[in-house]
Design a protein around this motif. Structure first.
Motif, short mmCIF file in Angstrom:
data_model
loop_
_atom_site.label_atom_id
_atom_site.label_comp_id
_atom_site.label_asym_id
_atom_site.label_seq_id
_atom_site.Cartn_x
_atom_site.Cartn_y
_atom_site.Cartn_z
N LYS A 185 -8.43 9.88 3.76
CA LYS A 185 -8.50 8.63 3.00
C LYS A 185 -7.14 7.95 3.10
CE LYS A 185 -12.08 10.00 -0.12
NZ LYS A 185 -12.97 9.22 -0.92
N ILE A 186 -7.16 6.68 3.50
CA ILE A 186 -5.95 5.89 3.65
C ILE A 186 -5.76 5.03 2.40
CG2 ILE A 186 -4.77 4.13 5.03
CD1 ILE A 186 -5.11 6.72 6.55
N ASP A 187 -4.57 5.10 1.81
CA ASP A 187 -4.22 4.26 0.67
C ASP A 187 -3.64 2.96 1.26
OD1 ASP A 187 -2.84 2.96 -1.44
OD2 ASP A 187 -2.60 4.86 -2.49
N LEU A 188 -4.43 1.89 1.24
CA LEU A 188 -4.05 0.64 1.90
C LEU A 188 -2.84 -0.03 1.25
CD1 LEU A 188 -7.58 -0.78 2.71
CD2 LEU A 188 -6.02 0.47 4.20
N GLN A 189 -2.69 0.09 -0.05
CA GLN A 189 -1.52 -0.51 -0.71
C GLN A 189 -0.24 0.22 -0.28
OE1 GLN A 189 -2.58 -0.44 -4.86
NE2 GLN A 189 -3.45 -2.50 -4.76
N ARG A 190 -0.30 1.54 -0.22
CA ARG A 190 0.86 2.30 0.26
C ARG A 190 1.13 2.00 1.72
NH1 ARG A 190 -0.08 8.28 -2.27
NH2 ARG A 190 0.46 7.76 -4.40
N LEU A 191 0.08 1.84 2.51
CA LEU A 191 0.25 1.52 3.93
C LEU A 191 1.04 0.22 4.09
CD1 LEU A 191 -0.48 2.05 6.94
CD2 LEU A 191 -2.52 0.67 6.53
N MET A 192 0.70 -0.79 3.31
CA MET A 192 1.40 -2.07 3.39
C MET A 192 2.84 -1.94 2.91
SD MET A 192 1.42 -5.17 4.35
CE MET A 192 -0.01 -6.21 4.39
N SER A 229 9.64 -1.87 8.61
CA SER A 229 9.84 -2.96 9.58
C SER A 229 10.84 -4.00 9.08
CB SER A 229 8.51 -3.66 9.86
OG SER A 229 8.06 -4.36 8.71
N ASN A 230 11.12 -3.99 7.78
CA ASN A 230 11.99 -4.99 7.17
C ASN A 230 11.38 -6.39 7.27
OD1 ASN A 230 14.25 -5.64 5.66
ND2 ASN A 230 15.46 -6.16 7.46
N ILE A 231 10.06 -6.45 7.20
CA ILE A 231 9.32 -7.72 7.21
C ILE A 231 8.51 -7.78 5.92
CG2 ILE A 231 7.59 -9.13 8.39
CD1 ILE A 231 8.35 -7.72 10.98
N ASP A 232 8.55 -8.91 5.24
CA ASP A 232 7.87 -9.09 3.97
C ASP A 232 6.36 -8.86 4.11
OD1 ASP A 232 6.64 -11.27 1.79
OD2 ASP A 232 8.43 -10.17 1.12
N GLN A 233 5.75 -8.32 3.05
CA GLN A 233 4.31 -8.05 3.06
C GLN A 233 3.48 -9.31 3.26
OE1 GLN A 233 2.94 -5.68 -0.27
NE2 GLN A 233 4.72 -4.33 -0.16
N ILE A 234 3.94 -10.42 2.72
CA ILE A 234 3.20 -11.68 2.89
C ILE A 234 3.14 -12.08 4.36
CG2 ILE A 234 3.24 -14.16 2.37
CD1 ILE A 234 4.43 -13.39 -0.38
N VAL A 235 4.23 -11.89 5.07
CA VAL A 235 4.26 -12.21 6.50
C VAL A 235 3.39 -11.22 7.28
CG1 VAL A 235 5.75 -12.42 8.52
CG2 VAL A 235 6.54 -13.27 6.31
N LEU A 236 3.48 -9.93 6.95
CA LEU A 236 2.67 -8.92 7.65
C LEU A 236 1.18 -9.16 7.44
CD1 LEU A 236 4.66 -5.60 7.01
CD2 LEU A 236 4.48 -6.91 9.15
#
Length: 156
Positions: A100-107, A114-121
């Motif tokens: 089971k993948i925890d999608l919030q933790r994945l993000m 990556s040092n890239i904001d979640q909104i951009v990803l």
């Protein structure tokens, strides 16, 4: 720039005009800034590079690949694992394992490594999101399964 009493713009008397290099046109300057690579600092080793099928728009310019750095143990304690293994026993049959993948933790991990904001990803193309997800899971799973590439040292 200053404005006179009529509201017309005029240059500050003490300001020197900016002189662009002779070979630098607006198009050349734009092309030089078109492919920005967001990468890890020199003192941190990268663990994965994910090439993108289409550039990712950021404030620093278009990103064509995402470089993930190695996670640190303290981050693992703070964020937790991305993948949880669940064992089930269906009516006396052999135990089955389900991932089971925890999608919030994945993000959170993707953004942190990556040092890239979640909104951009979140604007990634689906195939790029899939490839980034695989790379993040592999990077974080090192805390769960260890480094399988290195031989284990034996004591004794």
């Amino acid at each position: 720039m200053l404005a006179d009493r009529d509201g017309a713009a005029k240059a500050r008397p003490d300001a020197e005009p900016f002189d662009w290099p002779k070979s630098s046109t607006l198009k050349e300057r734009t092309m030089q800034n078109a492919a920005v690579a967001i990468s890890t600092p020199a003192n941190v080793s990268a663990c994965a590079t994910v090439p993108l099928s289409r550039p990712l728009k950021t404030h620093q310019g278009d990103v064509r690949e995402i470089v993930l750095r190695k996670p640190q143990f303290g981050e693992f304690i703070e964020i937790g694992p991305v993948e949880n293994l669940v064992f089930s026993n269906a009516d006396g049959e052999a135990r089955q394992m389900e991932s089971k993948i925890d999608l919030q933790r994945l993000m959170r991990w993707a953004s942190r490594l990556s040092n890239i904001d979640q909104i951009v990803l979140s604007t990634l193309d689906p195939i790029d999101g899939y490839n980034l997800s695989k790379a993040v899971v592999e990077a974080v799973n090192v805390f769960v399964v260890g480094n399988l590439n290195k031989p284990q040292s034996s004591s004794g």
